[in-house]
Design a protein around this motif. Structure first.
Motif, PDB file in Angstrom:
ATOM      1  N   GLY A   1       6.394   7.908   5.600  1.00 19.30           N
ATOM      2  CA  GLY A   1       5.104   8.080   4.961  1.00 19.30           C
ATOM      3  C   GLY A   1       4.282   6.815   4.985  1.00 19.30           C
ATOM      4  O   GLY A   1       4.803   5.717   5.175  1.00 19.30           O
ATOM      5  N   ILE A   2       2.989   7.004   4.809  1.00 19.14           N
ATOM      6  CA  ILE A   2       2.063   5.882   4.719  1.00 19.14           C
ATOM      7  C   ILE A   2       1.558   5.820   3.283  1.00 19.14           C
ATOM      8  O   ILE A   2       1.107   6.824   2.732  1.00 19.14           O
ATOM      9  N   ILE A   3       1.678   4.638   2.696  1.00 22.04           N
ATOM     10  CA  ILE A   3       1.134   4.385   1.361  1.00 22.04           C
ATOM     11  C   ILE A   3       0.124   3.264   1.483  1.00 22.04           C
ATOM     12  O   ILE A   3       0.439   2.194   2.019  1.00 22.04           O
ATOM     13  N   LYS A   4      -1.067   3.514   1.009  1.00 24.77           N
ATOM     14  CA  LYS A   4      -2.117   2.495   1.007  1.00 24.77           C
ATOM     15  C   LYS A   4      -2.313   2.022  -0.428  1.00 24.77           C
ATOM     16  O   LYS A   4      -2.484   2.838  -1.332  1.00 24.77           O
ATOM     17  N   ILE A   5      -2.252   0.720  -0.615  1.00 24.51           N
ATOM     18  CA  ILE A   5      -2.537   0.144  -1.933  1.00 24.51           C
ATOM     19  C   ILE A   5      -3.980  -0.324  -1.896  1.00 24.51           C
ATOM     20  O   ILE A   5      -4.359  -1.155  -1.066  1.00 24.51           O
ATOM     21  N   ASN A   6      -4.796   0.247  -2.763  1.00 26.95           N
ATOM     22  CA  ASN A   6      -6.213  -0.095  -2.826  1.00 26.95           C
ATOM     23  C   ASN A   6      -6.426  -1.283  -3.753  1.00 26.95           C
ATOM     24  O   ASN A   6      -5.490  -1.813  -4.323  1.00 26.95           O
TER      25      ASN A   6
ATOM     26  N   ILE B   1       4.096  -3.425   7.285  1.00 24.94           N
ATOM     27  CA  ILE B   1       2.686  -3.585   6.951  1.00 24.94           C
ATOM     28  C   ILE B   1       1.897  -3.099   8.170  1.00 24.94           C
ATOM     29  O   ILE B   1       2.142  -3.534   9.288  1.00 24.94           O
ATOM     30  N   ILE B   2       0.981  -2.179   7.935  1.00 27.77           N
ATOM     31  CA  ILE B   2       0.240  -1.574   9.036  1.00 27.77           C
ATOM     32  C   ILE B   2      -0.996  -2.414   9.345  1.00 27.77           C
ATOM     33  O   ILE B   2      -1.831  -2.642   8.465  1.00 27.77           O
ATOM     34  N   ARG B   3      -1.085  -2.836  10.599  1.00 25.11           N
ATOM     35  CA  ARG B   3      -2.305  -3.481  11.080  1.00 25.11           C
ATOM     36  C   ARG B   3      -3.230  -2.375  11.561  1.00 25.11           C
ATOM     37  O   ARG B   3      -2.775  -1.337  12.043  1.00 25.11           O
ATOM     38  N   MET B   4      -4.514  -2.574  11.459  1.00 26.44           N
ATOM     39  CA  MET B   4      -5.481  -1.511  11.759  1.00 26.44           C
ATOM     40  C   MET B   4      -5.289  -0.911  13.153  1.00 26.44           C
ATOM     41  O   MET B   4      -5.393   0.289  13.334  1.00 26.44           O
TER      42      MET B   4
END
Length: 168
Positions: free
Chosen positions: A78-83, A144-147
């Protein structure tokens, strides 16, 4: 005793606004979360519990946003984005974000808190359903996902059932 390799980056603050690709594995492979048939994933009752708890993460951690995810028989991607700090909820112990972001200990950072809470909620619900043998592997994997990687990772998650099928 074998020394475990640390999974997290040493100097990274896992409360900073970033997107993470996480993989959480199950130990008890005798209790699959789903089955793959004709290259499609079908959740069983355990997988449905995992899905419900996964989708509830933003309710408990309001600065978290979920992206693509896939519940495989023995793991979850899964992808989790922390805003940013805005919109932090007060339903969880991590509501005081400024205090947490200054903490060096991983256990007070958003991503480890969110994943730990998710794993606990799933385990508790599955055990209450009578499946006492269910266990997650210790820790989880993150990247950590780079754009420039985001679309490739989304495609990998979507195609994971195909890859599993090809290995068999």
């Amino acid at each position: 005793m074998v020394e475990r390799k640390p999974q997290r980056l040493n100097n990274h603050n896992y409360s900073n606004p970033k997107s993470y690709f996480v993989t959480i594995n199950v130990i008890s492979k005798e209790l699959p979360l789903s089955i793959i048939f004709n290259e499609k994933v079908y959740l069983n009752c355990l997988g449905k519990i995992v899905k419900k708890c996964w989708k509830e993460i933003p309710e408990h951690f309001r600065i978290c946003e979920l992206g693509e995810y896939m519940i495989m028989p023995d793991h979850l991607h899964g992808i989790i984005k922390i805003n940013s700090a805005r919109g932090v909820g007060n339903r969880h112990a991590c509501s005081d974000l400024a205090k947490i972001q200054n903490m060096k200990s991983r256990r007070y950072q958003i991503l480890p808190l969110a994943i730990g809470s998710f794993k606990s909620a799933v385990s508790r619900s599955i055990h209450l359903a009578g499946y006492w043998e269910f266990k997650w592997q210790k820790s989880y994997y993150d990247r950590i996902i780079r754009m420039k990687e985001l679309n490739r990772i989304r495609t990998y998650i979507r195609n994971n059932p195909l890859q599993k099928h090809e290995k068999e």
